[in-house]
Structures are given as C-alpha cells and as structure tokens.
Design a protein around this motif. Sequence first.
Motif, PDB file in Angstrom:
ATOM      1  N   THR A 108       0.826  -1.224   0.000  1.00 53.21           N
ATOM      2  CA  THR A 108       0.000   0.000   0.000  1.00 53.21           C
ATOM      3  C   THR A 108       0.856   1.269   0.000  1.00 53.21           C
ATOM      4  N   GLY A 109       2.136   1.133  -0.360  1.00 54.83           N
ATOM      5  CA  GLY A 109       3.030   2.285  -0.364  1.00 54.83           C
ATOM      6  C   GLY A 109       3.333   2.824   1.012  1.00 54.83           C
ATOM      7  N   LEU A 110       3.107   2.011   2.028  1.00 57.04           N
ATOM      8  CA  LEU A 110       3.200   2.474   3.415  1.00 57.04           C
ATOM      9  C   LEU A 110       4.543   3.125   3.739  1.00 57.04           C
ATOM     10  N   LEU A 111       5.632   2.529   3.272  1.00 63.75           N
ATOM     11  CA  LEU A 111       6.971   3.036   3.594  1.00 63.75           C
ATOM     12  C   LEU A 111       7.670   3.617   2.368  1.00 63.75           C
ATOM     13  N   GLY A 112       6.883   3.943   1.338  1.00 63.43           N
ATOM     14  CA  GLY A 112       7.448   4.488   0.122  1.00 63.43           C
ATOM     15  C   GLY A 112       7.913   3.387  -0.819  1.00 63.43           C
ATOM     16  N   PRO A 113       8.578   3.751  -1.918  1.00 66.08           N
ATOM     17  CA  PRO A 113       9.063   2.740  -2.863  1.00 66.08           C
ATOM     18  C   PRO A 113      10.045   1.776  -2.192  1.00 66.08           C
ATOM     19  N   LEU A 114       9.792   0.482  -2.351  1.00 61.67           N
ATOM     20  CA  LEU A 114      10.626  -0.538  -1.713  1.00 61.67           C
ATOM     21  C   LEU A 114      11.728  -0.982  -2.655  1.00 61.67           C
ATOM     22  N   ARG A 115      12.910  -1.211  -2.101  1.00 60.06           N
ATOM     23  CA  ARG A 115      14.037  -1.712  -2.874  1.00 60.06           C
ATOM     24  C   ARG A 115      14.503  -3.028  -2.264  1.00 60.06           C
ATOM     25  N   LEU A 116      14.652  -4.030  -3.105  1.00 58.96           N
ATOM     26  CA  LEU A 116      15.071  -5.349  -2.646  1.00 58.96           C
ATOM     27  C   LEU A 116      16.526  -5.289  -2.203  1.00 58.96           C
ATOM     28  N   ALA A 117      16.800  -5.746  -0.972  1.00 64.12           N
ATOM     29  CA  ALA A 117      18.159  -5.658  -0.413  1.00 64.12           C
ATOM     30  C   ALA A 117      18.847  -7.012  -0.319  1.00 64.12           C
ATOM     31  N   THR A 118      18.106  -8.104  -0.469  1.00 63.17           N
ATOM     32  CA  THR A 118      18.674  -9.449  -0.377  1.00 63.17           C
ATOM     33  C   THR A 118      18.025 -10.331  -1.445  1.00 63.17           C
ATOM     34  N   ARG A 119      18.472 -11.555  -1.529  1.00 60.35           N
ATOM     35  CA  ARG A 119      17.789 -12.502  -2.412  1.00 60.35           C
ATOM     36  C   ARG A 119      16.431 -12.870  -1.810  1.00 60.35           C
ATOM     37  N   ARG A 120      15.591 -13.486  -2.618  1.00 62.24           N
ATOM     38  CA  ARG A 120      14.272 -13.923  -2.189  1.00 62.24           C
ATOM     39  C   ARG A 120      14.307 -15.420  -1.867  1.00 62.24           C
ATOM     40  N   ALA A 121      13.751 -15.801  -0.722  1.00 64.25           N
ATOM     41  CA  ALA A 121      13.617 -17.210  -0.354  1.00 64.25           C
ATOM     42  C   ALA A 121      12.135 -17.572  -0.337  1.00 64.25           C
ATOM     43  N   LEU A 122      11.818 -18.818  -0.698  1.00 60.68           N
ATOM     44  CA  LEU A 122      10.443 -19.266  -0.815  1.00 60.68           C
ATOM     45  C   LEU A 122      10.211 -20.439   0.119  1.00 60.68           C
ATOM     46  N   TRP A 123       9.121 -20.382   0.913  1.00 59.55           N
ATOM     47  CA  TRP A 123       8.839 -21.411   1.912  1.00 59.55           C
ATOM     48  C   TRP A 123       7.388 -21.867   1.809  1.00 59.55           C
ATOM     49  N   PRO A 124       7.132 -23.187   1.836  1.00 60.17           N
ATOM     50  CA  PRO A 124       5.737 -23.663   1.856  1.00 60.17           C
ATOM     51  C   PRO A 124       5.112 -23.449   3.226  1.00 60.17           C
ATOM     52  N   MET A 125       3.828 -23.135   3.251  1.00 59.80           N
ATOM     53  CA  MET A 125       3.115 -22.874   4.492  1.00 59.80           C
ATOM     54  C   MET A 125       2.289 -24.097   4.906  1.00 59.80           C
ATOM     55  N   ILE A 126       2.528 -24.563   6.111  1.00 55.22           N
ATOM     56  CA  ILE A 126       1.750 -25.665   6.669  1.00 55.22           C
ATOM     57  C   ILE A 126       1.504 -25.407   8.150  1.00 55.22           C
ATOM     58  N   THR A 127       0.531 -26.114   8.690  1.00 59.83           N
ATOM     59  CA  THR A 127       0.401 -26.264  10.134  1.00 59.83           C
ATOM     60  C   THR A 127       0.629 -27.732  10.442  1.00 59.83           C
ATOM     61  N   GLN A 128       1.432 -27.999  11.451  1.00 60.15           N
ATOM     62  CA  GLN A 128       1.746 -29.391  11.797  1.00 60.15           C
ATOM     63  C   GLN A 128       1.941 -29.505  13.300  1.00 60.15           C
ATOM     64  N   ILE A 129       1.417 -30.569  13.889  1.00 62.08           N
ATOM     65  CA  ILE A 129       1.629 -30.804  15.311  1.00 62.08           C
ATOM     66  C   ILE A 129       1.841 -32.291  15.541  1.00 62.08           C
ATOM     67  N   ALA A 130       2.819 -32.604  16.379  1.00 59.38           N
ATOM     68  CA  ALA A 130       3.107 -33.995  16.725  1.00 59.38           C
ATOM     69  C   ALA A 130       2.055 -34.519  17.686  1.00 59.38           C
ATOM     70  N   GLY A 131       1.792 -35.829  17.596  1.00 60.90           N
ATOM     71  CA  GLY A 131       0.811 -36.446  18.480  1.00 60.90           C
ATOM     72  C   GLY A 131       1.203 -36.388  19.936  1.00 60.90           C
ATOM     73  N   ARG A 132       2.484 -36.420  20.211  1.00 61.82           N
ATOM     74  CA  ARG A 132       3.044 -36.220  21.553  1.00 61.82           C
ATOM     75  C   ARG A 132       4.318 -35.419  21.420  1.00 61.82           C
ATOM     76  N   PHE A 133       4.707 -34.742  22.497  1.00 65.45           N
ATOM     77  CA  PHE A 133       5.958 -33.995  22.504  1.00 65.45           C
ATOM     78  C   PHE A 133       7.068 -34.747  23.235  1.00 65.45           C
ATOM     79  N   SER A 134       6.799 -35.981  23.650  1.00 67.24           N
ATOM     80  CA  SER A 134       7.840 -36.748  24.335  1.00 67.24           C
ATOM     81  C   SER A 134       7.668 -38.229  24.046  1.00 67.24           C
ATOM     82  N   ALA A 135       8.770 -38.944  24.177  1.00 69.10           N
ATOM     83  CA  ALA A 135       8.799 -40.400  24.105  1.00 69.10           C
ATOM     84  C   ALA A 135       9.910 -40.849  25.043  1.00 69.10           C
ATOM     85  N   GLU A 136      10.189 -42.132  25.066  1.00 72.65           N
ATOM     86  CA  GLU A 136      11.225 -42.623  25.969  1.00 72.65           C
ATOM     87  C   GLU A 136      12.550 -41.901  25.707  1.00 72.65           C
ATOM     88  N   ARG A 137      13.059 -41.224  26.749  1.00 69.14           N
ATOM     89  CA  ARG A 137      14.342 -40.505  26.709  1.00 69.14           C
ATOM     90  C   ARG A 137      14.405 -39.422  25.633  1.00 69.14           C
TER      91      ARG A 137
END
Length: 398
Positions: free
Chosen positions: A262-291
Amino acid sequence: MSQQTDILVSGGGVAGLIATAAFASAGFTTICVDPTPPVTSEGAAGADMRSTAFLQPSRIVLERAGLWERLAPFAAPLKVMRIIDAGGAEPVARLSRDFNAGELSDAPFGWNFPNWLLRREMVARLADLPLADFRPGVAVSGLVTRLTGAEVTLSDGSRIHARLVVAADGRDSFVRRAVGIPVRTTRYGQKALAFAVTHPIPHDNVSTEIHRSGGPFTFVPLPDREGVPSSAVVWMERGAEAERLAALPVPEFEAAMTERSTGLLGPLRLATRRALWPMITQIAGRFSAERTALIAEAAHVIPPIGAQGLNMSLADLRCLLDLCEKDPVHLGEPAMLDAYHRRRWPEVKAREIGIDLLNRASMVGAPPLRDLRAGVLGVLYGMAPVRRALMRAGLGMR
C-alpha cells in the motif's frame, strides 16, 4: 565404545543452537549435531533470509543461555504491532489499527534479528562454553532408547550415550520418526516469500501486517542498512502466485511489492535474495517419548503470523530447561518427560488453532468476507480490555 553426555540436541537451526547454549550454560554436558553447517553470512549461498522476532518472554531464555548480551547490539525493537486491512477494490489501506506495547509495560513487544546473524552469534557463544560440543556436518543416523538412556549413532560412525535426546531437527524430524511419534499436517496451498528491503520512510519500530488476500504482507523492523531504513518482509500468497512473484525480474518485483504494501513506507528496494517457503500447520501427536523430547518444528509448525513460531519453540525450551534444572538427577526419565508433554501440548494446540483461523481469514478473496474481516478487527480493537488481552495472549503472558 559410546561417548557419554547428558543431552544430545539433534538439529543446529536457531532453536537447536539456543537449546544447546541454554543446557550447557545450566551445567549439562551437551552435544549438538546438524548435517548442514550453519551459514553465518548474509551474502553466502544458503543464507536464511528470514528474520526472527523474539517476544518479551523469549528474552529470559536468551539471557539464561548467555546469548542476549551478544545479540542486544543488533536488535531492532518492536514497539507497535500494526494491522492494516487493504481488502477493498484497490490495494490501499482502508483500516489501520495499532497495538502499542506501552499499554502493557515500558518494554517493547520484542526484538527482531536476521536469522543468519542469529546463527553467527550463537555459534560464537557455543565456542565459549566448555560443556557444549557443536558438530556441524554430522547427523543422527540411528536411535535406540531404553529406560537407562538413549544410544545414538551419528553419520560419522561415532556413538553417543545420552540421558536425554532433544529433537530440534525440523518438520521432517528423523528423531521424531525414529521414536514413532505421528504428526497431523494441514496444507494451505500457500508459500511465503522472505527477503529484506530498504525504504525511504522510517519504520519507527512498528511491525506491520497488511491483509488483502492470499495471506499477510508483513514488515518487521531491522536496523538501518548503511543509513537507509530497512525491514524484513514475509509475503504470503497462494502457491502459484508466490512462485510467479519469486521469478519476476527485480524491477517488476519491486513495483509489485510496493503496490502490495500500500506504499506504506514508500518505494521498496530489494536488499537481499528472495527465499520461498511452503506454508503448513503441523503438530506432533506427543511432545515426548522414551528418553526423548520434541521442541520447535520437530513438535509444531505454524504459519508466520504474530511472531508465534520460534517464540513457541523457546517456550518449549524454557519448560524443558526448568524441568531439567529442577531435577537433574532424574534427567530424561518418564515422569519428567510426561510433565513436559502435559504442560506444552495443550498450549501449543490452542495456539495452532488460533493461528490457523487467522491465516484462513487472511487468505479470503471474496469482497464480502474481506469486509467482514475488517469489521471484526475494528470491533475487537475498539474494546480496550479485549485489545490488551489479545496483546498479552500474543506475547504468551498470563
């Protein structure tokens, strides 16, 4: 012959490195392994272009790990969380609401850092800790647990006997699979672009989420780059659109992100490379097991909304560290690990549900639903007790 250690941390990402520093600082012999050596320079191949905002409670963990003093000079404070709705016919701000940390305390909501810099400072901290043994380029290749301890085989052929294995080895965790813990995964068809920009208008330590469709466009303050204001950006879109944006020539990409912001901070200039990440939600059935204890993305993954991801990971670490320090004689035994699971899993599940709802709301494209989203934001913000409760909940404050 196995080498003996109190704790073996599988995973040398940001969460794993903090865990290693925290446990070693607390007096536990700690070995940390990761198959990929950390990239500690912004310009190097494979550098993590994301940034991490540590919220107030996470600073306590960083202090206990001896990391805060190293990181503080590079911090960009987050004093205001701003939400903008730009869901009208044109990509312009039609509703803006500020959540000000000053309503809760004199401290900012948190502090933002580039991930590559975090790795640099954390690796340096581990080098100063006599009880920490960091082994980059080495992975866990085998794990057998018993009541008496865990037998860990590493990819270099060495064997470790650990009283406790901490899985911080990511969403595809080898350790989690080795101990037979299932996961539930939700895929959104979204991807996130992560990069840094410069802009002519100062960010004034305001972190801003701009909602239109496809997901939020988020500015997170960074220190100036050679005297020019700078921010980290996470731009979430549906997968095909994110891939199209990632492939645009730089001038076209800069024009597209300036429009989406929305032009909030004025014209933007890319300063680094672009990285791409897939979006998921994931949760383990438990957070612990033996040891074994799962932390960070081995335990849970959520979209990057409200700076919750790594701060949930440090809440895992804080809980586990408290239990270990309280009863070091029984480190890694069933009662300790059951207590860890009971304390963390319900809280993480509740946050997962909340972030899932927020993400789905941010993705809506139909104008009536975007209008409803803006209306709900306006109503919630207008009720001061609700606004402050939302801020405390976002920080993980009780």
